[in-house]
Design an enzyme around this catalytic site. Structure first.
Site, PDB file in Angstrom:
ATOM      1  N   GLU A   1      -9.829   7.319   4.153  1.00 53.26           N
ATOM      2  CA  GLU A   1     -10.746   6.475   4.906  1.00 53.26           C
ATOM      3  C   GLU A   1     -10.117   5.097   4.982  1.00 53.26           C
ATOM      4  O   GLU A   1      -9.305   4.744   4.122  1.00 53.26           O
ATOM      5  CB  GLU A   1     -12.135   6.456   4.272  1.00 53.26           C
ATOM      6  CG  GLU A   1     -12.472   5.279   3.409  1.00 53.26           C
ATOM      7  CD  GLU A   1     -11.687   5.231   2.112  1.00 53.26           C
ATOM      8  OE1 GLU A   1     -11.171   4.150   1.830  1.00 53.26           O
ATOM      9  OE2 GLU A   1     -11.582   6.230   1.404  1.00 53.26           O
TER      10      GLU A   1
ATOM     11  N   LYS B   1       0.798  -1.225   0.000  1.00 54.27           N
ATOM     12  CA  LYS B   1       0.000   0.000   0.000  1.00 54.27           C
ATOM     13  C   LYS B   1       0.835   1.281   0.000  1.00 54.27           C
ATOM     14  O   LYS B   1       0.419   2.296  -0.532  1.00 54.27           O
ATOM     15  CB  LYS B   1      -0.952   0.006   1.206  1.00 54.27           C
ATOM     16  CG  LYS B   1      -2.115  -0.957   1.003  1.00 54.27           C
ATOM     17  CD  LYS B   1      -3.193  -0.754   2.035  1.00 54.27           C
ATOM     18  CE  LYS B   1      -4.426  -1.569   1.701  1.00 54.27           C
ATOM     19  NZ  LYS B   1      -4.242  -3.013   1.958  1.00 54.27           N
TER      20      LYS B   1
ATOM     21  N   SER C   1       1.570  -9.888  -1.262  1.00 54.85           N
ATOM     22  CA  SER C   1       1.201  -8.490  -1.032  1.00 54.85           C
ATOM     23  C   SER C   1       1.528  -7.957   0.360  1.00 54.85           C
ATOM     24  O   SER C   1       1.780  -6.766   0.519  1.00 54.85           O
ATOM     25  CB  SER C   1      -0.277  -8.277  -1.328  1.00 54.85           C
ATOM     26  OG  SER C   1      -1.095  -9.124  -0.537  1.00 54.85           O
TER      27      SER C   1
HETATM   28  C1  LIG Z   1      -5.150  -4.001   1.581  1.00 49.25           C
HETATM   29  C2  LIG Z   1      -4.495  -5.278   1.243  1.00 49.25           C
HETATM   30  C3  LIG Z   1      -4.935  -6.071   0.148  1.00 49.25           C
HETATM   31  C4  LIG Z   1      -6.145  -5.735  -0.663  1.00 49.25           C
HETATM   32  O1  LIG Z   1      -6.076  -4.532  -1.385  1.00 49.25           O
HETATM   33  P1  LIG Z   1      -5.841  -4.489  -2.944  1.00 49.25           P
HETATM   34  O2  LIG Z   1      -6.111  -3.066  -3.302  1.00 49.25           O
HETATM   35  O3  LIG Z   1      -6.812  -5.424  -3.586  1.00 49.25           O
HETATM   36  O4  LIG Z   1      -4.450  -4.887  -3.213  1.00 49.25           O
HETATM   37  C5  LIG Z   1      -4.234  -7.231  -0.147  1.00 49.25           C
HETATM   38  N1  LIG Z   1      -3.170  -7.616   0.591  1.00 49.25           N
HETATM   39  C6  LIG Z   1      -2.733  -6.888   1.639  1.00 49.25           C
HETATM   40  C7  LIG Z   1      -1.556  -7.380   2.395  1.00 49.25           C
HETATM   41  C8  LIG Z   1      -3.378  -5.709   2.012  1.00 49.25           C
HETATM   42  O5  LIG Z   1      -2.924  -5.010   3.055  1.00 49.25           O
END
Ligand SMILES: *Cc1c(COP(=O)(O)O)cnc(C)c1O
Length: 395
Positions: free
Chosen positions: A110, A88, A376
């Site tokens: 938000e 993020k 992610s």
């Molecule tokens: C917020 C988050 C997501 C989901 O958000 P996307 O916008 O779909 O990427 C996925 N994995 C992690 C680790 C997150 O913090």
């Protein structure tokens, strides 16, 4: 050719459906974002912060034991190793630099799970900008550690007490704030959602992920493209970043992993592409979970980051045109995959990311092929949930 058009559409999905009173804010951003992010000085600042502050490039790691288990070659793109623990921050760094160039002096956001709020509070502290994060009261109770992080970083977390006191109510409050402070405030949206130009702008900031994958895969294998890329989709920003430079390369299969919660048809799910229909949410036309008369259905997933009733317009387009394959994964399957990854590679993934790993044997990958999994985020924030599984189920 898959790309956003001038009106902000991917095929039939996207656009900017905003109230009259927000028009000026959106128009200012729309008319300037491309020029700003293409400026050499912007790119220099953005790249430097990604490298020195956030920790890019993130490694592309050949997961040997996992590969042996599945019979194909699995690379992990380690976004979990970034500052703040997930992808993020790529976006919040980009947007705060845009905000500064627009002359904005105040940031709002938000947040539902709190991850985007933390990533926003982080860059606001870095830039010395005041930050207000709207968060539903219910979510504040559920995500207390992230509320504490935001406060420690100097952000003001404003509890939202209207409606169901969760993400969509917090979004309404943020929009109201933006309407009241059009001159000095930028609203940092956390995924590839919202009115144009947000989905495209966020995808561009996250596209550094696939830019690095191309180079790193070439260095590892002598070929810059994998046979498949897997990523989980809440709003879809990590997936957009991982897919971006391969969108028009049909040799690469794109696999979008959704949260099926307790099962797609149990009424406790967030599998938007399976259950959704065309509608408008947060300012764009996309797929969303709704009743026949258009009321948004409350989504459910064990992972807060995938618990969203819509999906970014890019992903709606990719899935509905057949360019991407959607795979639904249940809570149970995600938990199993998290423990398997932890004990096979020594990596504890975020619950969102665990869904992606559970899809590895559902993506139609052939033996010997090369796959990239976008890792992610890391699982520290989900340890409470993992501990419950250990205690209750003896894993
Ligand atoms: C917020 C988050 C997501 C989901 O958000 P996307 O916008 O779909 O990427 C996925 N994995 C992690 C680790 C997150 O913090």
């Amino acid at each position: 050719m898959i790309a956003i058009d001038e009106r902000g559409y991917y095929g039939e999905f996207g656009g900017a459906f905003v109230p009259e009173m927000l028009y000026a804010n959106i128009e200012e951003l729309r008319s300037r974002y491309l020029d700003i992010i293409q400026e050499p000085a912007f790119q220099r600042d953005f790249r430097q912060l990604l490298r020195d502050y956030a920790g890019r490039p993130t490694p592309l790691y050949l997961a040997q034991r996992l590969s042996e288990r599945y019979g194909f070659v699995i690379f992990l793109k380690r976004e979990d190793l970034l500052h703040t623990g997930a992808h993020k921050v790529n976006n919040t760094i980009g947007q705060i630099l845009v905000a500064k160039r627009l002359g904005k002096t105040r940031i709002i956001a938000e947040t539902g799970a709190g991850q985007h709020g933390v990533a926003t509070a982080t860059v606001c502290a870095l830039m010395g900008m005041p930050c207000v994060v709207y968060m539903g009261e219910v979510d504040m109770a559920r995500q207390a550690p992230n509320v504490a992080r935001m406060r420690m970083l100097g952000a003001e977390v404003r509890p939202v007490t209207s409606g169901s006191r969760t993400l969509k109510d917090a979004t309404n409050e943020a929009i109201r704030d933006w309407i009241n402070h059009p001159e000095d405030t930028h609203y940092i949206i956390g995924s590839v959602v919202g009115p144009h130009p947000f989905p495209d702008m966020v995808a561009r900031f996250q596209s550094v992920i696939s830019e690095e994958i191309q180079e790193q895969l070439d260095a590892h294998t002598g070929r810059s493209w994998p046979d498949a890329i897997l990523a989980c989709v809440g709003g879809g920003s990590n997936a957009a970043g991982a897919f971006y430079h391969y969108l028009n390369d049909n040799r690469v299969k794109l696999v979008a992993v959704e949260a099926a919660g307790k099962g797609i048809h149990t009424g406790h799910s967030a599998a938007t592409s399976a259950l959704g229909a065309k509608g408008i949410i947060h300012g764009s036309r996309t797929l969303l979970m709704q009743t026949p008369d258009g009321q948004i259905i409350e989504p459910y997933s064990i992972s807060a980051g995938l618990d969203y009733p819509g999906i970014g317009p890019l992903h709606a387009h990719l899935i509905r045109t057949g360019r991407a394959m959607a795979v639904p994964i249940t809570d149970e399957e995600a938990l199993e995959a998290a423990f398997f990854l932890a004990r096979t590679e020594g990596i504890i993934p975020a619950l969102e990311t665990a869904h992606t790993f559970a899809a590895l044997d559902r993506a139609g990958v052939e033996p010997g092929q090369t796959v990239v999994v976008n890792l992610s985020g890391r699982g520290d924030k989900d340890l409470g949930t993992y501990m419950q599984v250990i205690e209750q189920q003896g894993w």
